[in-house]
Design a protein around this motif. Structure first.
Motif, PDB file in Angstrom:
ATOM      1  N   ALA A 184      20.086  19.136   6.996  1.00 25.59           N
ATOM      2  CA  ALA A 184      20.187  20.519   6.519  1.00 25.59           C
ATOM      3  C   ALA A 184      21.323  21.243   7.246  1.00 25.59           C
ATOM      4  O   ALA A 184      22.147  21.927   6.623  1.00 25.59           O
ATOM      5  CB  ALA A 184      18.856  21.243   6.752  1.00 25.59           C
ATOM      6  N   LEU A 185      21.392  21.056   8.545  1.00 24.28           N
ATOM      7  CA  LEU A 185      22.421  21.743   9.329  1.00 24.28           C
ATOM      8  C   LEU A 185      23.819  21.237   8.967  1.00 24.28           C
ATOM      9  O   LEU A 185      24.783  22.016   8.908  1.00 24.28           O
ATOM     10  CB  LEU A 185      22.145  21.542  10.830  1.00 24.28           C
ATOM     11  CG  LEU A 185      22.959  22.372  11.799  1.00 24.28           C
ATOM     12  CD1 LEU A 185      22.748  23.873  11.574  1.00 24.28           C
ATOM     13  CD2 LEU A 185      22.593  22.021  13.250  1.00 24.28           C
ATOM     14  N   GLY A 186      23.921  19.935   8.697  1.00 21.66           N
ATOM     15  CA  GLY A 186      25.199  19.369   8.267  1.00 21.66           C
ATOM     16  C   GLY A 186      25.665  19.957   6.941  1.00 21.66           C
ATOM     17  O   GLY A 186      26.824  20.357   6.793  1.00 21.66           O
ATOM     18  N   GLU A 187      24.750  20.050   5.981  1.00 25.50           N
ATOM     19  CA  GLU A 187      25.104  20.654   4.682  1.00 25.50           C
ATOM     20  C   GLU A 187      25.459  22.132   4.852  1.00 25.50           C
ATOM     21  O   GLU A 187      26.294  22.662   4.130  1.00 25.50           O
ATOM     22  CB  GLU A 187      23.947  20.494   3.674  1.00 25.50           C
ATOM     23  CG  GLU A 187      23.771  19.091   3.129  1.00 25.50           C
ATOM     24  CD  GLU A 187      24.887  18.670   2.157  1.00 25.50           C
ATOM     25  OE1 GLU A 187      25.719  19.506   1.762  1.00 25.50           O
ATOM     26  OE2 GLU A 187      24.930  17.471   1.809  1.00 25.50           O
ATOM     27  N   TRP A 188      24.788  22.775   5.795  1.00 26.10           N
ATOM     28  CA  TRP A 188      25.125  24.180   6.027  1.00 26.10           C
ATOM     29  C   TRP A 188      26.528  24.306   6.645  1.00 26.10           C
ATOM     30  O   TRP A 188      27.315  25.172   6.256  1.00 26.10           O
ATOM     31  CB  TRP A 188      24.099  24.849   6.963  1.00 26.10           C
ATOM     32  CG  TRP A 188      24.526  26.237   7.311  1.00 26.10           C
ATOM     33  CD1 TRP A 188      24.353  27.364   6.557  1.00 26.10           C
ATOM     34  CD2 TRP A 188      25.279  26.632   8.465  1.00 26.10           C
ATOM     35  NE1 TRP A 188      24.941  28.441   7.170  1.00 26.10           N
ATOM     36  CE2 TRP A 188      25.522  28.024   8.340  1.00 26.10           C
ATOM     37  CE3 TRP A 188      25.765  25.956   9.585  1.00 26.10           C
ATOM     38  CZ2 TRP A 188      26.228  28.747   9.302  1.00 26.10           C
ATOM     39  CZ3 TRP A 188      26.466  26.674  10.533  1.00 26.10           C
ATOM     40  CH2 TRP A 188      26.694  28.056  10.385  1.00 26.10           C
ATOM     41  N   TRP A 189      26.837  23.419   7.585  1.00 24.49           N
ATOM     42  CA  TRP A 189      28.081  23.575   8.343  1.00 24.49           C
ATOM     43  C   TRP A 189      29.326  23.320   7.498  1.00 24.49           C
ATOM     44  O   TRP A 189      30.212  24.182   7.407  1.00 24.49           O
ATOM     45  CB  TRP A 189      28.054  22.646   9.566  1.00 24.49           C
ATOM     46  CG  TRP A 189      29.130  22.898  10.571  1.00 24.49           C
ATOM     47  CD1 TRP A 189      29.827  24.058  10.761  1.00 24.49           C
ATOM     48  CD2 TRP A 189      29.626  21.972  11.536  1.00 24.49           C
ATOM     49  NE1 TRP A 189      30.725  23.913  11.797  1.00 24.49           N
ATOM     50  CE2 TRP A 189      30.625  22.642  12.282  1.00 24.49           C
ATOM     51  CE3 TRP A 189      29.312  20.636  11.857  1.00 24.49           C
ATOM     52  CZ2 TRP A 189      31.318  22.018  13.324  1.00 24.49           C
ATOM     53  CZ3 TRP A 189      29.991  20.034  12.897  1.00 24.49           C
ATOM     54  CH2 TRP A 189      30.984  20.716  13.616  1.00 24.49           C
ATOM     55  N   ILE A 190      29.369  22.164   6.858  1.00 23.56           N
ATOM     56  CA  ILE A 190      30.593  21.834   6.104  1.00 23.56           C
ATOM     57  C   ILE A 190      30.290  21.346   4.685  1.00 23.56           C
ATOM     58  O   ILE A 190      31.162  20.800   4.020  1.00 23.56           O
ATOM     59  CB  ILE A 190      31.456  20.770   6.836  1.00 23.56           C
ATOM     60  CG1 ILE A 190      30.692  19.449   6.971  1.00 23.56           C
ATOM     61  CG2 ILE A 190      31.915  21.268   8.194  1.00 23.56           C
ATOM     62  CD1 ILE A 190      31.577  18.273   7.375  1.00 23.56           C
ATOM     63  N   GLY A 191      29.043  21.525   4.239  1.00 24.51           N
ATOM     64  CA  GLY A 191      28.679  21.005   2.926  1.00 24.51           C
ATOM     65  C   GLY A 191      28.333  22.093   1.920  1.00 24.51           C
ATOM     66  O   GLY A 191      28.965  23.152   1.885  1.00 24.51           O
ATOM     67  N   ALA A 192      27.296  21.845   1.146  1.00 25.38           N
ATOM     68  CA  ALA A 192      26.949  22.719   0.019  1.00 25.38           C
ATOM     69  C   ALA A 192      26.477  24.106   0.452  1.00 25.38           C
ATOM     70  O   ALA A 192      26.541  25.050  -0.326  1.00 25.38           O
ATOM     71  CB  ALA A 192      25.862  22.047  -0.827  1.00 25.38           C
ATOM     72  N   GLY A 193      26.009  24.225   1.693  1.00 24.71           N
ATOM     73  CA  GLY A 193      25.471  25.513   2.127  1.00 24.71           C
ATOM     74  C   GLY A 193      26.438  26.335   2.963  1.00 24.71           C
ATOM     75  O   GLY A 193      26.063  27.374   3.519  1.00 24.71           O
ATOM     76  N   LYS A 194      27.677  25.869   3.045  1.00 19.31           N
ATOM     77  CA  LYS A 194      28.676  26.534   3.880  1.00 19.31           C
ATOM     78  C   LYS A 194      28.768  28.037   3.589  1.00 19.31           C
ATOM     79  O   LYS A 194      28.888  28.440   2.429  1.00 19.31           O
ATOM     80  CB  LYS A 194      30.035  25.875   3.613  1.00 19.31           C
ATOM     81  CG  LYS A 194      31.066  26.157   4.667  1.00 19.31           C
ATOM     82  CD  LYS A 194      32.314  25.316   4.418  1.00 19.31           C
ATOM     83  CE  LYS A 194      33.420  25.769   5.361  1.00 19.31           C
ATOM     84  NZ  LYS A 194      34.628  24.956   5.196  1.00 19.31           N
ATOM     85  N   GLY A 195      28.701  28.834   4.628  1.00 15.71           N
ATOM     86  CA  GLY A 195      28.870  30.269   4.460  1.00 15.71           C
ATOM     87  C   GLY A 195      27.615  31.029   4.076  1.00 15.71           C
ATOM     88  O   GLY A 195      27.642  32.248   3.965  1.00 15.71           O
ATOM     89  N   THR A 196      26.492  30.315   3.880  1.00  9.90           N
ATOM     90  CA  THR A 196      25.256  31.018   3.499  1.00  9.90           C
ATOM     91  C   THR A 196      24.438  31.355   4.751  1.00  9.90           C
ATOM     92  O   THR A 196      24.599  30.740   5.802  1.00  9.90           O
ATOM     93  CB  THR A 196      24.382  30.165   2.553  1.00  9.90           C
ATOM     94  OG1 THR A 196      23.987  28.964   3.221  1.00  9.90           O
ATOM     95  CG2 THR A 196      25.160  29.806   1.294  1.00  9.90           C
ATOM     96  N   ARG A 197      23.555  32.346   4.609  1.00  9.10           N
ATOM     97  CA  ARG A 197      22.735  32.761   5.759  1.00  9.10           C
ATOM     98  C   ARG A 197      21.305  32.234   5.686  1.00  9.10           C
ATOM     99  O   ARG A 197      20.668  32.036   6.708  1.00  9.10           O
ATOM    100  CB  ARG A 197      22.680  34.288   5.838  1.00  9.10           C
ATOM    101  CG  ARG A 197      23.998  34.941   6.188  1.00  9.10           C
ATOM    102  CD  ARG A 197      23.801  36.422   6.452  1.00  9.10           C
ATOM    103  NE  ARG A 197      22.920  36.651   7.588  1.00  9.10           N
ATOM    104  CZ  ARG A 197      22.408  37.836   7.924  1.00  9.10           C
ATOM    105  NH1 ARG A 197      22.688  38.899   7.194  1.00  9.10           N
ATOM    106  NH2 ARG A 197      21.618  37.960   8.974  1.00  9.10           N
ATOM    107  N   TYR A 198      20.779  32.080   4.466  1.00  7.71           N
ATOM    108  CA  TYR A 198      19.380  31.682   4.312  1.00  7.71           C
ATOM    109  C   TYR A 198      19.333  30.468   3.412  1.00  7.71           C
ATOM    110  O   TYR A 198      19.461  30.579   2.207  1.00  7.71           O
ATOM    111  CB  TYR A 198      18.554  32.823   3.718  1.00  7.71           C
ATOM    112  CG  TYR A 198      18.648  34.080   4.527  1.00  7.71           C
ATOM    113  CD1 TYR A 198      17.872  34.236   5.671  1.00  7.71           C
ATOM    114  CD2 TYR A 198      19.530  35.095   4.181  1.00  7.71           C
ATOM    115  CE1 TYR A 198      17.963  35.378   6.438  1.00  7.71           C
ATOM    116  CE2 TYR A 198      19.626  36.244   4.944  1.00  7.71           C
ATOM    117  CZ  TYR A 198      18.839  36.376   6.067  1.00  7.71           C
ATOM    118  OH  TYR A 198      18.940  37.511   6.820  1.00  7.71           O
ATOM    119  N   MET A 199      19.168  29.324   4.032  1.00  5.75           N
ATOM    120  CA  MET A 199      19.264  28.078   3.282  1.00  5.75           C
ATOM    121  C   MET A 199      18.040  27.203   3.491  1.00  5.75           C
ATOM    122  O   MET A 199      17.496  27.118   4.585  1.00  5.75           O
ATOM    123  CB  MET A 199      20.508  27.327   3.764  1.00  5.75           C
ATOM    124  CG  MET A 199      20.646  25.940   3.183  1.00  5.75           C
ATOM    125  SD  MET A 199      22.105  25.095   3.873  1.00  5.75           S
ATOM    126  CE  MET A 199      21.454  23.428   3.918  1.00  5.75           C
TER     127      MET A 199
END
Lengths: 356, 356
Positions: free
Chosen positions: B153-168
């Motif tokens: 989840a953290l990987g997708e947040w950092w440079i993947g599909a969730g980049k730039g989001t706050r609540y994922m």
């Protein structure tokens, strides 16, 4: 010392509290909402409550504050109570700064940033009311809105059952079921401010229709309306239950309190209703535990009065359904501020959002 | 520039990645876990992967780093690869500081603070392994553990599909279903580190038994094992399905990919399986939406390859079941780092927890 006003706008009553920043209740006002009289009336009732606690020295000897000045911008709704207050207090304008904000916990759909309530149940004509700007103008004090269930959760966290915890979930078991999530002392709002609808987790994807449109929500099973519905259904097949006697055969008189009374006397039908209620509630809490790993779950609202009738089957279900790890240190407790949680939390909201 | 190593310890493969603090992948190593060879072997395989990416200059021209020194404390497991690395790199000891940490995403029960994995599925003898201290000692670099689904989840947040989001929210749809909650770029761990078991939300309190002991969990319905189970059941009554032909009549050959293949060709049984899978997943996501109000739900894992076979019925269910407000801006998307999310997130964990 800084102060904030917290307002809990309920369907029946408006509770208004003046808090100091240390979490002490300095003054309290409770008055009927009288929602049937319409929007403007309710707006006035709220203002009266605020005026009353701001003017606390005259009404409440415990309060150490001087009367607070309203600044020159005051205007808008004219209210006798507020007029009087203004006359008495303008001499002491510097004290205005001691009250950092007004927080209002309100039901309905709230725009937190703009301070607008889009709709409020039970109040005719309540559409897009800019509550925050109304009281900002009226009292010259910054005003912030919060959802009522979130306010109650924050109140219990601040000076109630959740004091000192970092990960708290609060469920308000009333006519419906409200919820609030507190992480590190802040309401978790999610992306658009809608988070925390804990009564609307579906426990059974093909369960009974919920008012929200979904099927099988916790709210469709466990709160007062669910208990009443399930009791009425059961009574149709069992007229020998003590509940039937207690209500004099009139299903319209079924209340959770009557069912609890019968259950305490050993009535099988009534016990089953509470066992099921605990089971539904426990099933939902098990989900929350697996997802959130909360430190504490605080249960507030009238139904918690059932005590072990509710807590025993609930704990049994949580233990059977949730992972062992997060249950080990879990606390599930009744709230400590049955009447004031909402107003206390609204005051905390004001402290937090005013940045003091 | 600072660097961190991220390790994704999977049942089949170990993926190891060297990241710079800007989120660029500098080196990558993938090798078989060979879990059947036991605990010590796997500990060595992980060390080889780490050594390989630390030694990146020799193996990967894109990497601008010099070989990194191992400090004098190195000891413990002796590995040929690590020995070689040490010989080559001790001359350049000052570079050690450029790698701020090693993060390891691991399945099983993890003690985040102590850096111990209590149990790991598929690895015989894996009990209370102090992974963090082993690699700290071995490489002289601070090492941090994280649950594998949280890492992804953290990987997708950092440079993947969730980049730039706050609540994922991230759901890994594989053999089982893992989950991770990212709030403001941090994994939400809850009170004791157990939070985020999103596959273990019960969708039906009297549903099928889940491996966790609960009934009706999302994991009991929707992941690969659920699809295979439901397809086999359906095939018993329907031998005319294209699925039956594709597997040559051998139920042991049912896979989600085969069911997807048949569904794309219009096979009714196969379409129903995917419709139901989307319905179950959508029911769970509707619950998450009402509770969390996430900005984005990222779906990763093999099943996302089914594309609209899964996404269409899922969206339909989310729209039918969740509140309108939090659905308005909601994104539900497939992950962008199918192979690397876990290792990338583990590296981010190392950056975050090393405080760099």
């Amino acid at each position: 010392m800084k102060y904030a006003v917290g307002v809990d706008l309920g369907g029946t009553n408006i509770v208004t509290i003046l808090m100091n920043e240390k979490g002490k209740i300095m003054a309290r006002d409770k008055r009927a909402t009288e929602g049937w009289k319409g929007k403007d009336h309710v707006i006035g009732r709220i203002a009266q409550g605020i005026a009353s606690v701001l003017n606390c020295k005259m009404q409440n000897a415990k309060c150490k504050m001087s009367p607070l000045a309203l600044n020159g911008q005051a205007g808008g709704i004219s209210l006798p109570a507020q007029q009087k207050l203004r006359q008495r207090t303008t001499h002491d304008a510097r004290r205005t700064t001691a009250v950092v904000g007004i927080g209002i916990g309100t039901p309905g759909l709230v725009n937190l940033e703009k301070g607008i309530v889009y709709e409020a149940p039970n109040i005719p004509g309540w559409n897009n009311v800019p509550l925050a700007s109304i009281y900002k103008r009226e009292f010259g004090i910054r005003t912030f809105l919060e959802n009522d269930a979130n306010s109650a959760a924050l109140g219990e966290w601040w000076i109630g059952a959740g004091k000192g915890t970092r990960y708290m979930i609060c469920l308000t078991l009333g006519t419906g079921i409200g919820g609030g999530i507190i992480i590190d002392g802040r309401v978790y709002h999610g992306a658009d401010g809608y988070a925390g609808e804990l009564g609307h987790i579906s426990l059974s994807f093909d369960g009974p229709k919920c008012g929200c449109g979904n099927l099988g929500c916790l709210e469709a099973y466990a709160p007062a309306i669910g208990i009443i519905r399930r009791t009425k259904e059961a009574l149709r097949k069992n007229k020998k239950s003590l509940v039937y006697k207690l209500i004099g055969g009139d299903p319209g008189r079924v209340t959770p309190a009557v069912v609890a009374q019968a259950a305490r006397k050993g009535d099988g039908l009534a016990r089953k209703i509470w066992d099921d209620t605990g089971y539904y509630l426990g099933s939902a809490i098990a989900n929350y535990v697996n997802i959130f790993n909360p430190e504490i779950v605080v249960l507030t609202g009238g139904l918690t009065g059932a005590g072990n009738l509710l807590f025993k089957p609930m704990w049994k279900t949580v233990r059977a359904r949730a992972f062992k790890g997060p249950v080990k240190k879990l606390m599930i407790v009744a709230g400590k501020l049955p009447d004031d949680a909402g107003a206390v939390g609204a005051a905390k909201t004001a402290f937090q959002r005013a940045g003091k």
